[in-house]
Design an enzyme around this catalytic site. Structure first.
Site: not given
Ligand code: NAP
Ligand code: 8YV
Length: 312
Positions: A151, A173-174, A231, A255, A260, A278
């Protein structure tokens, strides 16, 4: 022209154009001889621009003594060796917040597409099968429980959207988050146990590798749906494919994948699965904002100002 920047991966072309207005760019991703290019730039280049999917390893850092900053296009930095960067005093920046709404929108879209079988229904109409009779009924989301694994910035946006759809929200979350009204569960298994739909939106990397495993999928159960927008590494993909093929979970909206752009053959023929390349942040508006933030971080570095969004 200002400082020199190593562009280590293909970038969104408008972002690259913005970067090239301000910096002299060298393109590692186009180099026929990467070692020769890196050798020629050693001691000169002090900044890298790279997509989050490609990142940077210790070898690239060592090839560029004097490297000061790695600016990532993307919020997830699991492809950057953060320990190696910290050990060498190299700063890393990412692009948080500017993509949270976009990723949350796609997550809700994937959830709807999977549970309400929107893609299957589209194929049903196109194949003329409606003429023979109605689509079998699917499942309701209103009142059901959405489990959010992670979250954080994006997780909160997903929660806000799902709450507006009258879903119950639970999360893991943790540690519990102080200022939210949602139910906290102490482990991924406990969360999957109460969830009708489980969304994974943690960071990638070793700490979350296979955080969704056989046990979590068993807890999600035959009526449960998995949505992964985090991921590919966060989910044990072999276990997931097995659970889907054996109908031990209801479906999955994906996604991201472990290797990939490779997608397991078994998923391609399953009507219970919706697959995306993705693309959660993939709109012109959001990719432009991500690119601008990456470039602005590099400009701040070049001008000796504090980085805007440092990771380390
Ligand atoms: P964020 O604000 O850092 O949120 C990450 C969340 O995960 C926090 O609530 C964190 O809480 C929790 N977390 C971290 N490690 C954990 C663990 N070992 N066990 C349980 N919970 C854990 O990051 P965000 O901006 O929301 O982005 C999250 C991720 O989404 C990115 O790092 C990226 O990999 C992915 N993403 C994917 C796309 C896509 O295109 N599909 C796009 C953007 C982002 P705690 O630290 O309290 O555990
Ligand atoms: C991007 C993502 O597509 O922000 C991230 O973590 O996975 C996506 O927004 C990716 O990083 C492209 O470089």
């Amino acid at each position: 022209m200002g400082q020199e920047v190593l562009v280590a991966s293909r970038l969104y072309p408008p972002t690259l154009a913005t970067l090239e207005q301000r910096f002299t760019c060298h393109h590692l991703w186009q180099a026929e001889d990467r070692t020769a290019l890196l050798t020629s730039l050693a001691g000169r280049v002090r900044a890298i621009a790279v997509s989050g999917g490609v990142g940077a390893d210790a070898a690239v850092m060592d090839a560029l003594p004097g490297l000061e900053v790695i600016a990532c296009f993307g919020v997830g930095v699991d492809a950057v060796d953060l320990a190696a960067a910290a050990a060498r005093g190299i700063r890393v920046t990412n692009t948080p917040d500017v993509l949270s709404d976009e990723v949350a929108d796609l997550t809700i879209g994937l959830m709807l597409a999977t549970v309400r079988q929107i893609v299957t229904a589209d194929r049903f109409v196109r194949a003329g099968r409606w003429l023979q009779g109605p689509l079998p009924l699917n499942r309701c989301l209103t009142g059901k429980t959405l489990g959010i694994l992670g979250l954080g910035r994006i997780g909160r946006e997903i929660a806000a959207r799902a709450a507006a759809m009258k879903m119950q929200i639970a999360y893991h979350s943790r540690r519990p988050v102080a200022d939210v009204p949602y139910r906290y569960l102490a482990s991924p298994v406990a969360l999957a146990d109460v969830a009708d739909v489980l969304v994974v939106i943690t960071p990638g990397g070793s700490e979350t590798r296979h955080i969704v495993d056989e046990r979590v999928l068993a807890a999600l159960g035959p009526e449960g749906t998995l949505i992964n927008v985090a991921r590919g590494s966060c989910v044990d993909q072999t276990a997931l494919v097995r659970a889907l093929v054996e109908r031990r979970i209801a479906g999955a909206g994906l996604d991201v994948f472990e290797d990939e752009p490779q997608v397991p053959e078994a998923l391609l023929s399953l009507d219970t699965v919706v697959l995306q390349p993705h693309q959660a942040s993939g709109t012109v508006e959001t990719r432009t904002a991500m690119g601008q933030l990456m470039v602005d971080n590099l400009i701040a570095w070049a001008e000796g100002r504090p980085l805007l969004t440092p990771v380390v």
